[in-house]
Write an enzyme that holds these catalytic residues in place. Structure first.
Site, PDB file in Angstrom:
ATOM      1  N   ALA A  99      29.242  26.658  -2.974  1.00  0.00           N
ATOM      2  CA  ALA A  99      28.570  25.389  -2.670  1.00  0.00           C
ATOM      3  C   ALA A  99      29.256  24.513  -1.624  1.00  0.00           C
ATOM      4  O   ALA A  99      28.587  23.712  -0.974  1.00  0.00           O
ATOM      5  CB  ALA A  99      28.402  24.575  -3.953  1.00  0.00           C
ATOM      6  N   CYS A 126      25.236  33.165   7.454  1.00  0.00           N
ATOM      7  CA  CYS A 126      25.106  32.602   8.806  1.00  0.00           C
ATOM      8  C   CYS A 126      25.740  33.590   9.784  1.00  0.00           C
ATOM      9  O   CYS A 126      26.626  33.238  10.558  1.00  0.00           O
ATOM     10  CB  CYS A 126      25.732  31.217   8.887  1.00  0.00           C
TER      11      CYS A 126
HETATM   12  N1  SAM Z   1      26.675  26.551   0.747  1.00  0.00           N
HETATM   13  C1  SAM Z   1      27.627  25.776   1.517  1.00  0.00           C
HETATM   14  C2  SAM Z   1      26.911  24.617   2.170  1.00  0.00           C
HETATM   15  O1  SAM Z   1      25.707  24.707   2.392  1.00  0.00           O
HETATM   16  O2  SAM Z   1      27.543  23.580   2.416  1.00  0.00           O
HETATM   17  C3  SAM Z   1      28.368  26.645   2.509  1.00  0.00           C
HETATM   18  C4  SAM Z   1      29.020  27.833   1.855  1.00  0.00           C
HETATM   19  S1  SAM Z   1      30.005  28.808   2.909  1.00  0.00           S
HETATM   20  C5  SAM Z   1      28.833  29.665   3.826  1.00  0.00           C
HETATM   21  C6  SAM Z   1      30.584  30.062   1.828  1.00  0.00           C
HETATM   22  C7  SAM Z   1      31.424  29.595   0.657  1.00  0.00           C
HETATM   23  O3  SAM Z   1      31.809  30.757  -0.094  1.00  0.00           O
HETATM   24  C8  SAM Z   1      32.717  28.888   0.999  1.00  0.00           C
HETATM   25  O4  SAM Z   1      32.734  27.618   0.402  1.00  0.00           O
HETATM   26  C9  SAM Z   1      33.809  29.765   0.403  1.00  0.00           C
HETATM   27  O5  SAM Z   1      34.877  29.026  -0.143  1.00  0.00           O
HETATM   28  C10 SAM Z   1      33.067  30.518  -0.683  1.00  0.00           C
HETATM   29  N2  SAM Z   1      33.694  31.793  -1.064  1.00  0.00           N
HETATM   30  C11 SAM Z   1      34.617  32.515  -0.388  1.00  0.00           C
HETATM   31  N3  SAM Z   1      34.967  33.607  -1.090  1.00  0.00           N
HETATM   32  C12 SAM Z   1      34.256  33.586  -2.234  1.00  0.00           C
HETATM   33  C13 SAM Z   1      34.197  34.432  -3.375  1.00  0.00           C
HETATM   34  N4  SAM Z   1      34.940  35.536  -3.472  1.00  0.00           N
HETATM   35  N5  SAM Z   1      33.372  34.072  -4.382  1.00  0.00           N
HETATM   36  C14 SAM Z   1      32.614  32.962  -4.279  1.00  0.00           C
HETATM   37  N6  SAM Z   1      32.634  32.131  -3.230  1.00  0.00           N
HETATM   38  C15 SAM Z   1      33.443  32.440  -2.224  1.00  0.00           C
END
Ligand code: SAM
Length: 490
Positions: free
Chosen positions: A113, A234
């Site tokens: 998130a 993205c």
């Molecule tokens: N949904 C957010 C927004 O709209 O503001 C952007 C999310 S960003 C694309 C992806 C997110 O996945 C990051 O916050 C990251 O910390 C998290 N992430 C990274 N590795 C992960 C994992 N193994 N499990 C779950 N989340 C993870």
């Protein structure tokens, strides 16, 4: 010419994939990245927001609540932004929550998130019923998530800091809607971030794809029969998009690809980039920077067929309503004392006290104590006590020796009609307030909602003729507008 340039291997791959279209795609990198302002519809309409910001209303075709921001317009450091009237977002990212088809009353889980762009969008779709759990596994990103959700001022939000695997084990089949906005190789960020271009390596695509496969499988366990899972990235790499979805469908019976309502500028996903994959991959959506005003995105909407039993918990872990006062693993310290302090505060400062059957907005919810803090937990929320909750509901405030200190989140979810004392800032006072400066107070003493227009900016406390400033120190205006925008940019 971009400086630093696009990675060579990325350009080669995109030329190979896009053929004659590649020149138009690469030419889009000569134009600036697009931004939009999505209105917080619980507080303001898109039309009124555009007027307030002094920009032309130019609606984003796939999200009626958002308007394109003209190049060079900086609105991240305005009082309207601090009041949570809008979220600055890549227009393409708006397609994700639009595809999720959130309805009032839904129980929604946003698995990845931070910093909260999509959670705030979901909260707006819920309105005054239902709940969205914003989960973020990276603890370093939780504060930015909490700050953005506080600003939004929704009563329908909780924040968890869990692994997807543990959530899937503890809450199988518990959600109507699940969003996996997956960590990815981030090629869609190349136009707005030189660092993304420098850091990218071909190996990131492989690594991301492996992680996504695991996360997508776990995410599916959280969806109720008949529910919806949206998977988004993205990035452009087929391994992280069409091939990921094809592999998921191949490994998980009982799931189908659903149509995403078509909007001008959308392009279908590419079954031909996933050899052996189903033709239905064309139901996924690609957003291309050369074909619309936005950055690169991919969205797939997966439906869990109805009729199947929800996957059972693994024996030890049963979902359900455990004692939420144990949420976060902390034992309550004198919950009665915290509740008494909260009630004394609300009797003094609020016109209506949030109670299990009514909040200031009229929604049903229950107040809960964790440690020295009180929360308002939407009744739709299942709160297993052994999960890591940053906030199992809206943070009402915290009990301090001899007093209750109301939370910024409570101020931002309040309105002038739900408080006894309100100070409407005069023109020119808002910037001083956002820097943390005190103001002169009138004769009535106590906690006072400070507003710009009718929109809350936070709490002040009137003592001895001074309105002490309780705008959170971490949010005070010392950064530049561009820094503010960076914090809320996804
Ligand atoms: N949904 C957010 C927004 O709209 O503001 C952007 C999310 S960003 C694309 C992806 C997110 O996945 C990051 O916050 C990251 O910390 C998290 N992430 C990274 N590795 C992960 C994992 N193994 N499990 C779950 N989340 C993870």
């Amino acid at each position: 010419m971009l400086d630093p340039p696009l990675p060579d291997q990325f350009v080669e791959r995109m030329r190979r994939l896009l053929g004659a279209e590649a020149d138009a795609f690469l030419a889009s990198y000569g134009r600036p990245a697009e931004r939009s302002a999505r209105a917080n519809t619980g507080k303001v309409s898109a039309r009124d927001l555009a007027a307030l910001l002094g920009v032309d209303l130019e609606p984003v075709p796939w999200c009626e609540d958002a308007s394109f921001l003209p190049e060079g317009v900086r609105v991240g450091a305005t009082a309207a932004h601090a009041a949570g009237l809008f979220y600055i977002q890549d227009p393409s990212a708006l397609a994700v929550v639009e595809a999720l088809d959130v309805r009032p009353g839904h129980r929604v889980l946003d698995l990845a998130a931070a910093p909260g762009g999509k959670t705030t969008h979901i909260a707006s779709k819920l309105g005054t019923s239902g709940v969205v759990v914003a989960n973020e596994v990276d603890s370093g990103r939780l504060q930015a998530l909490a700050d953005n959700l506080d600003r939004w001022g929704s009563w329908r939000v909780a924040i968890a800091g869990e692994t997807v695997e543990r959530l899937a084990r503890r809450l199988p089949g518990a959600f109507d809607r699940v969003l996996l906005d997956a960590p990815c190789s981030g090629e869609g960020l190349f136009r707005r971030s030189g660092a993304a271009r420098v850091q990218w390596q071909p190996g990131h695509v492989r690594g991301s794809a492996e992680r996504q496969r695991e996360l997508l499988g776990q995410a599916a366990r959280l969806v109720r029969p008949g529910g919806v899972l949206v998977y988004s990235t993205c990035t452009f790499a087929p391994e992280e998009n069409e091939r990921q979805v094809a592999a998921f469908l191949g490994a998980h019976g009982g799931w189908e690809l659903l149509e995403i309502p078509w909007r001008p500028g959308f392009s279908p996903g590419r079954p031909d980039w996933s050899p052996g994959g189903p033709a239905e991959l064309a139901r996924t959506v690609r957003l291309w920077p050369h074909l619309l005003r936005g950055e690169g995105h991919f969205v797939a909407k997966l439906g869990r067929r109805d009729g199947g039993a929800a996957p059972g918990p693994d024996g030890r872990d049963r979902p359900g309503r455990r004692d939420p006062s144990r949420a976060g693993g902390r034992r309550p310290r004198q919950p009665g004392g915290v509740l008494a302090a909260w009630e004394a505060f609300s009797a003094d400062a609020l016109t209506r006290r949030p109670a299990p059957s009514s909040t200031p907005t009229g929604a049903r919810a229950g107040a809960r104590v964790v440690g020295d803090r009180a929360y308002l937990v939407p009744h739709e929320l299942i709160v297993p006590g052994d999960l890591r909750w940053l906030r199992p509901g809206l943070l009402l405030g915290r009990s301090r020796p001899g007093r209750f200190e109301p939370a910024h989140a409570l101020a931002m979810a309040s309105t002038p009609s739900t408080v006894r004392r309100r100070r409407r800032l005069a023109t020119g006072e808002a910037s001083a307030w956002l820097r943390g400066e005190p103001l002169q107070a009138g004769p009535s003493e106590g906690w006072t909602l400070v507003t710009t227009g009718d929109w809350p900016l936070g709490w002040g406390r009137a003592v001895g003729g001074i309105l002490k400033n309780h705008y959170p120190k971490g949010l005070r205006a010392h950064g530049s507008p561009s820094e503010e925008e960076r914090r809320s940019g996804s």
